[in-house]
Design an enzyme around this catalytic site. Structure first.
Site, PDB file in Angstrom:
ATOM      1  N   SER A  25       0.842  -1.199   0.000  1.00 33.44           N
ATOM      2  CA  SER A  25       0.000   0.000   0.000  1.00 33.44           C
ATOM      3  C   SER A  25       0.881   1.255   0.000  1.00 33.44           C
ATOM      4  O   SER A  25       1.659   1.468  -0.918  1.00 33.44           O
ATOM      5  CB  SER A  25      -0.954  -0.047   1.182  1.00 33.44           C
ATOM      6  N   ASP A  70      -9.513  -5.656  -4.642  1.00 29.85           N
ATOM      7  CA  ASP A  70      -9.015  -4.580  -3.781  1.00 29.85           C
ATOM      8  C   ASP A  70      -9.907  -3.346  -3.902  1.00 29.85           C
ATOM      9  O   ASP A  70     -10.068  -2.783  -4.991  1.00 29.85           O
ATOM     10  CB  ASP A  70      -7.579  -4.236  -4.187  1.00 29.85           C
ATOM     11  N   HIS A  98      -7.414  -6.024  -0.345  1.00 30.39           N
ATOM     12  CA  HIS A  98      -6.199  -5.269  -0.052  1.00 30.39           C
ATOM     13  C   HIS A  98      -5.229  -6.067   0.826  1.00 30.39           C
ATOM     14  O   HIS A  98      -4.056  -5.752   0.891  1.00 30.39           O
ATOM     15  CB  HIS A  98      -6.586  -3.961   0.638  1.00 30.39           C
TER      16      HIS A  98
END
Length: 269
Positions: A98, A222, A250
């Site tokens: 991320s 995601d 995610h």
């Protein structure tokens, strides 16, 4: 073992370092708003496969110091450089999830990939976390601003709502509570400041400066960093390989952890 590294006169970074005798090193950068414990299911297994796993808590998160400033991608990338230099690391696989992926990309461009042999990106927030006129993917800037406002008004509720977006597969109440606590270990101001960097910074030109083999792992479900971000990374980074995770959101490093660990290990060699 865990220890602190002083990277500025008033900033200490916490590092978890497992299997130090191995020559194959992975330096993990966690996503927002968690810490190195996000990779528990990698640290459980990869050391026994012959890898040294180093988890770095970004400034403001986990056990690291929480200064009032220093949450730009540039400063975070400089922190990574300081850790690599302090530990005398060479031929590292830099692995970011991320915003950790975004910081990894900035590091590669800003520091010419110093000490890094390979790059691994997991659901990376790049080349832009937010929608732009010529990049219609990701969150809107208004949505991120709302998260920032909620951080200052009711951070626990913001974290709970973010956690609801994080996973595609079912998680138990106990696991959800554990994940929630990772976010609470950060400071409120660092949580908000790094979210502002996610909102305002972009990495299109940085992608072009990456010269090392790159593995891109991304869940097709995601909701935080949509799959088109991974496709854009794949187009922008020379010598990159994209592997999709069909049953993940995610949190692919947990949702499909066996596939994740094996794919990463095969990439590193």
């Amino acid at each position: 073992m865990g220890y602190y590294l002083r990277i500025e006169p008033d900033v200490n970074i916490y590092v978890e370092d497992v299997n130090q005798k191995s020559a194959k090193t992975i330096l993990f950068l966690h996503g927002w708003p968690a810490n190195h414990k996000l990779f528990e299911y990698q640290f459980n297994h990869l050391p026994s496969m012959g890898y040294r796993c180093i988890g770095m808590d970004l400034r403001g998160f986990g056990n690291s110091d929480k200064p009032s400033s220093g949450y730009s991608y540039d400063r975070m990338a400089d922190d990574v450089r300081a850790v690599i230099e302090e530990l005398h690391l060479e031929n590292v696989t830099l692995a970011g999830h991320s915003v950790g992926g975004a910081i990894s990309i900035r590091y590669m461009a800003r520091h010419n990939g110093y000490g890094v042999e390979k790059l691994a990106l997991f659901a990376a927030a790049a080349p832009s976390f937010t929608k732009l006129p010529d990049f219609p993917y990701g969150m809107t800037k208004e949505d991120v601003t709302k998260h920032i406002q909620e951080t200052y008004e009711d951070r626990p509720n913001m974290l709970k709502e973010f956690g609801d977006l994080f996973f595609f597969q079912y998680v138990t109440r106990s696991f959800s509570d554990w994940f929630f606590q990772l976010g609470l270990q950060a400071a409120g101001w660092s949580t908000a400041s790094l979210a502002a960097s996610l909102r305002d910074e972009s990495l299109f030109s940085d992608l072009e400066n990456i010269q090392v083999p790159t593995l891109i792992l991304h869940g097709i479900h995601d909701k935080v960093c949509p799959f088109p971000l991974a496709e854009a990374q794949n187009r922008g980074i020379k010598n990159s390989k994209l592997v999709s995770f069909e049953n993940s959101g995610h949190g692919l490093f947990w949702e499909e952890r066996d596939k994740f660990n094996q794919t990463l290990a095969e990439f590193i060699g």
